[in-house]
Design a protein around this motif. Structure first.
Motif, short mmCIF file in Angstrom:
data_model
loop_
_atom_site.label_atom_id
_atom_site.label_comp_id
_atom_site.label_asym_id
_atom_site.label_seq_id
_atom_site.Cartn_x
_atom_site.Cartn_y
_atom_site.Cartn_z
N ILE A 100 0.85 -1.19 0.00
CA ILE A 100 0.00 0.00 0.00
C ILE A 100 0.89 1.24 0.00
O ILE A 100 1.82 1.34 0.80
CB ILE A 100 -0.94 0.01 1.22
N ILE A 101 0.59 2.18 -0.89
CA ILE A 101 1.36 3.42 -0.92
C ILE A 101 0.94 4.29 0.26
O ILE A 101 -0.24 4.56 0.45
CB ILE A 101 1.15 4.18 -2.25
N LYS A 102 1.92 4.69 1.01
CA LYS A 102 1.70 5.55 2.17
C LYS A 102 2.40 6.89 1.92
O LYS A 102 3.31 6.99 1.11
CB LYS A 102 2.27 4.91 3.44
N CYS A 103 2.00 7.90 2.67
CA CYS A 103 2.54 9.25 2.53
C CYS A 103 3.58 9.50 3.62
O CYS A 103 3.30 9.32 4.80
CB CYS A 103 1.40 10.25 2.66
N ALA A 104 4.76 9.92 3.21
CA ALA A 104 5.83 10.22 4.17
C ALA A 104 5.43 11.35 5.10
O ALA A 104 5.73 11.30 6.30
CB ALA A 104 7.12 10.57 3.43
N PHE A 105 4.75 12.36 4.59
CA PHE A 105 4.29 13.45 5.44
C PHE A 105 3.35 12.92 6.52
O PHE A 105 3.48 13.23 7.70
CB PHE A 105 3.55 14.53 4.63
N GLU A 106 2.38 12.10 6.10
CA GLU A 106 1.39 11.59 7.05
C GLU A 106 2.04 10.67 8.08
O GLU A 106 1.68 10.70 9.25
CB GLU A 106 0.27 10.85 6.30
N GLN A 107 3.01 9.88 7.67
CA GLN A 107 3.68 9.00 8.63
C GLN A 107 4.47 9.82 9.65
O GLN A 107 4.44 9.52 10.83
CB GLN A 107 4.59 7.99 7.92
N ALA A 108 5.16 10.86 9.19
CA ALA A 108 5.89 11.74 10.11
C ALA A 108 4.91 12.43 11.06
O ALA A 108 5.19 12.58 12.26
CB ALA A 108 6.72 12.76 9.33
N TYR A 109 3.75 12.82 10.55
CA TYR A 109 2.70 13.43 11.37
C TYR A 109 2.20 12.42 12.42
O TYR A 109 2.11 12.74 13.61
CB TYR A 109 1.55 13.88 10.47
N ASN A 110 1.91 11.19 11.97
CA ASN A 110 1.42 10.15 12.89
C ASN A 110 2.46 9.81 13.96
O ASN A 110 2.10 9.44 15.08
CB ASN A 110 1.03 8.89 12.12
N ASP A 111 3.74 9.94 13.60
CA ASP A 111 4.82 9.67 14.55
C ASP A 111 5.12 10.86 15.45
O ASP A 111 6.04 10.80 16.27
CB ASP A 111 6.09 9.26 13.80
N GLY A 112 4.37 11.95 15.30
CA GLY A 112 4.55 13.13 16.15
C GLY A 112 5.76 13.98 15.79
O GLY A 112 6.20 14.82 16.58
N LYS A 113 6.30 13.81 14.59
CA LYS A 113 7.50 14.55 14.18
C LYS A 113 7.16 15.91 13.58
O LYS A 113 7.96 16.84 13.64
CB LYS A 113 8.30 13.74 13.16
N ILE A 114 6.00 16.01 12.92
CA ILE A 114 5.57 17.27 12.33
C ILE A 114 4.09 17.48 12.65
O ILE A 114 3.39 16.53 13.03
CB ILE A 114 5.79 17.31 10.79
N ASP A 115 3.61 18.72 12.51
CA ASP A 115 2.20 18.99 12.83
C ASP A 115 1.36 19.27 11.59
O ASP A 115 0.25 19.79 11.68
CB ASP A 115 2.08 20.15 13.83
#
Length: 192
Positions: A100-115
């Motif tokens: 499944i193609i995932k979004c790097a931005f969304e994963q960083a967001y989910n990991d609490g790295k970016i807002d």
């Protein structure tokens, strides 16, 4: 069409049913298209601010593409867009263990790295926003084959497009805007 604030909303957004079925479509909307994802001009600065944080989530091909061609590109037809790799996938996308193609931005967001979750055009899909002189036009534009599982799942679960996209609609237009769509749905669609 429904007029709300400075937008004209396609009736299909409140009438049609849709729920993404990633197990079936594999996130194909992140690789199926003529360009990368359309970007709002405000998002260009955000991408510049978060790029180094997001970079560890990217594929080697994505990094090469971005470092060669830029973090975003200008397309004559679509305006600012994310770069797309040679295989068509967004340079900010990657495949997980299930393909499944995932979004790097969304994963960083989910990991609490970016807002910042991801480009609003991606978050709103299959709603496409076209900016006019006086109004923004919101249309329901699922991809016929790619999105057929999502249309079927939405019908099965009885979830209108706007309800499935509650979070991005509120993110872009606010709670009152979403409440107006919901009121329209309950007044005109549910009673039919």
């Amino acid at each position: 069409m429904i007029a709300i604030e400075h937008t004209l909303v396609s009736d299909e957004i409140v009438q049609e049913k849709f729920v993404c079925d990633l197990a079936r479509c594999k996130g194909g909307c992140c690789e199926d298209g003529d360009t990368g994802a359309p970007l709002d001009t405000k998002e260009l600065d955000i991408i510049n601010q978060v790029y180094e944080i997001v970079k560890p989530y990217l594929t080697k091909a994505g990094i090469r593409n971005i470092e060669k061609n830029g973090r975003y590109q200008y397309d004559k037809e679509f305006g600012w867009v994310t770069p797309a790799n040679d295989d068509g996938i967004c340079a900010y996308g990657y495949r997980d263990a299930q393909g499944i193609i995932k979004c790097a931005f969304e994963q960083a967001y989910n990991d609490g790295k970016i807002d910042w979750k991801k480009p609003i055009s991606c978050h709103l899909f299959p709603i496409r926003v076209k900016v006019g002189r006086e109004y923004e036009l919101l249309n329901y534009e699922p991809r016929e084959t790619l999105c057929s599982p999502a249309c079927a799942l939405g019908k099965k679960l009885k979830v209108p497009v706007y309800q499935f996209l509650k979070e991005p609609l509120i993110r872009k237009y606010g709670q009152e805007y979403y409440d107006a769509l919901d009121a329209y749905h309950h007044t005109f669609v549910v009673k039919k």
